[in-house]
Design an enzyme around this catalytic site. Structure first.
Site, PDB file in Angstrom:
ATOM      1  N   THR A   1     -26.593  -7.814  10.585  1.00 16.29           N
ATOM      2  CA  THR A   1     -27.510  -7.417   9.518  1.00 16.29           C
ATOM      3  C   THR A   1     -26.726  -7.028   8.275  1.00 16.29           C
ATOM      4  O   THR A   1     -25.820  -6.197   8.329  1.00 16.29           O
ATOM      5  CB  THR A   1     -28.377  -6.232   9.967  1.00 16.29           C
ATOM      6  OG1 THR A   1     -29.120  -6.609  11.135  1.00 16.29           O
ATOM      7  CG2 THR A   1     -29.343  -5.823   8.862  1.00 16.29           C
TER       8      THR A   1
ATOM      9  N   GLN B   1      -5.005  -3.077  -2.303  1.00 14.45           N
ATOM     10  CA  GLN B   1      -4.403  -2.190  -3.300  1.00 14.45           C
ATOM     11  C   GLN B   1      -4.288  -2.842  -4.671  1.00 14.45           C
ATOM     12  O   GLN B   1      -4.009  -2.171  -5.657  1.00 14.45           O
ATOM     13  CB  GLN B   1      -3.023  -1.720  -2.827  1.00 14.45           C
ATOM     14  CG  GLN B   1      -3.033  -0.924  -1.532  1.00 14.45           C
ATOM     15  CD  GLN B   1      -3.762   0.406  -1.644  1.00 14.45           C
ATOM     16  OE1 GLN B   1      -4.017   0.912  -2.736  1.00 14.45           O
ATOM     17  NE2 GLN B   1      -4.111   0.979  -0.502  1.00 14.45           N
TER      18      GLN B   1
ATOM     19  N   ASN C   1       0.793  -1.220   0.000  1.00 15.87           N
ATOM     20  CA  ASN C   1       0.000   0.000   0.000  1.00 15.87           C
ATOM     21  C   ASN C   1       0.832   1.279   0.000  1.00 15.87           C
ATOM     22  O   ASN C   1       0.330   2.347  -0.353  1.00 15.87           O
ATOM     23  CB  ASN C   1      -0.949   0.020   1.207  1.00 15.87           C
ATOM     24  CG  ASN C   1      -0.218  -0.168   2.525  1.00 15.87           C
ATOM     25  OD1 ASN C   1       0.557  -1.121   2.689  1.00 15.87           O
ATOM     26  ND2 ASN C   1      -0.440   0.711   3.477  1.00 15.87           N
TER      27      ASN C   1
ATOM     28  N   CYS D   1      -3.065   4.573   7.605  1.00 10.07           N
ATOM     29  CA  CYS D   1      -3.671   3.606   8.513  1.00 10.07           C
ATOM     30  C   CYS D   1      -3.174   3.705   9.945  1.00 10.07           C
ATOM     31  O   CYS D   1      -3.797   3.178  10.847  1.00 10.07           O
ATOM     32  CB  CYS D   1      -3.441   2.186   7.988  1.00 10.07           C
ATOM     33  SG  CYS D   1      -4.117   1.979   6.339  1.00 10.07           S
TER      34      CYS D   1
END
Length: 380
Positions: free
Chosen positions: A235, A177, A149, A326
């Site tokens: 969900t 990536q 990345n 990140c």
């Protein structure tokens, strides 16, 4: 403004937004509900799963929708390791995304695993010989990203998967990536698990997908209502699923058409040639010069500071980053570059330019000129 930080998050595709609107405003039912609103949502969700499976070349029941690349990597690495503990060893490269490295750290701290790390070359390629020595019959899971990345290096995932399978281990690849730049089908054919993120390919943040081979057992991270075959309870989000499906379809069409394929090489060549001609030794390319994707161009600037370059580029209307987005708030040098052998001071000068295949040719040219001008101005 020219946006050159797509590896952090790509701009949303208009065709994705057009598909999502009715799923958020009209067909918003719970896919588990039996009434028509719920069943309409379920049909959208099922369509998305079928389309993603087609893009990956896997069975629909092997596709799971997640909250993003981090969840996908955790689910694959931890899920595979706990289901197949063997000698309680996990193997990764030294330059993995924190989602993989922290998952391995969790296995070490809470489940008594050993974490073995494959070293990389100065260009970010894993050492296959070292990998062969580290991957043995005690290894439960191997995780090596398809494309780094920060520097864009493409890893030999298929060869690593062969080493993993010969030892009886499960192979995962973080393809966050890679999606949009390389064909994911050969990757899925080689590995047992693969994870992608929606917002890297023009879909929503907080969305992702993963492939988990039906040949293997994975321990789920999330427990609850048994959605998605019990491997990812919660969900389901049809809008996020459809967004990824549409984005993957568009990315595949653009890749097959060769859109933007030469932008990276052009950008790299201009910056290296023009800056080094005027200021020898002022810029270095990071990552492998050959085995790399076209959408990431990363440099270090030995004679200046990366943060200053970022500021100067922003003044010129170019938005980019110093590397991964990140590690929130971190001022540490890039762990990827230091693992590749860069000194900390030099790693601090890193600047990453990243873009999608929809970037315009004149924008790439303007960015090259802006980098040359910004760095050249700082070196006067």
């Amino acid at each position: 403004m020219i946006y050159m930080d797509a590896a952090s998050t790509a701009p949303p595709r208009q065709d994705v937004l057009d598909m999502l609107n009715p799923l958020l405003t009209k067909d918003f039912g719970n896919p588990a509900s039996l009434h028509e609103a719920g069943q309409q949502a379920k049909r959208a969700n099922d369509w998305a799963r079928t389309q993603v499976a087609s893009q990956l070349g896997v069975a629909a029941e092997e596709v799971y929708f997640t909250s993003g690349g981090t969840e996908g990597a955790n689910a694959a690495v931890i899920g595979a390791a706990l289901a197949n503990p063997r000698g309680r060893v996990a193997v990764s490269s030294a330059i993995e995304h924190p989602a993989v490295l922290e998952a391995c750290k969790y296995l070490v701290e809470f489940h008594g695993f050993e974490h073995r790390i494959i070293p990389v070359s100065a260009t970010g390629l894993v050492d296959l010989e070292a990998a062969g020595q580290l991957i043995d019959v005690d290894v439960a899971v191997v995780s090596v990203m398809a494309v780094n990345n920060e520097v864009g290096t493409i890893q030999p995932v298929e060869q690593l998967a062969q080493l993993a399978h010969a030892a009886g281990a499960i192979m995962h690849t973080d393809a966050v990536q890679a999606a949009g730049w390389i064909d994911l089908k050969p990757l899925c054919a080689a590995v047992d698990a693969l994870s992608i993120s929606g917002h890297k390919i023009g879909s929503l943040k907080g969305s992702g997908a993963m492939y988990l081979s039906a040949k293997h057992r994975f321990v789920p991270l999330l427990h609850g209502g048994g959605q998605q075959g019990g491997l990812r309870s919660g969900t389901e989000n049809p809008a996020a699923a459809v967004g990824i499906a549409v984005a993957l379809q568009a990315a595949t069409a653009q890749r097959e058409a060769g859109l933007g394929e030469n932008f990276g090489p052009y950008l790299i060549e201009r910056i290296l040639n023009e800056l080094n001609a005027k200021h020898p030794g002022s810029v270095q390319l990071t990552g492998d010069p050959v085995h790399r994707v076209g959408g990431i161009a990363s440099f270090v600037f030995p004679k200046t500071a990366g943060e200053t370059v970022l500021i100067e580029l922003a003044r010129r209307g170019v938005l980019c980053s110093s590397g991964s987005a990140c590690a929130a708030g971190s001022t540490d040098p890039s762990a990827v570059l230091t693992a590749m052998g860069y000194e900390e001071d030099l790693a601090h000068t890193a600047v990453r330019l990243s873009f999608t295949r929809t970037a315009k040719e004149n924008e790439i040219s303007q960015v090259a000129s802006a980098v040359v001008s910004a760095v050249g101005g700082l070196l006067k």
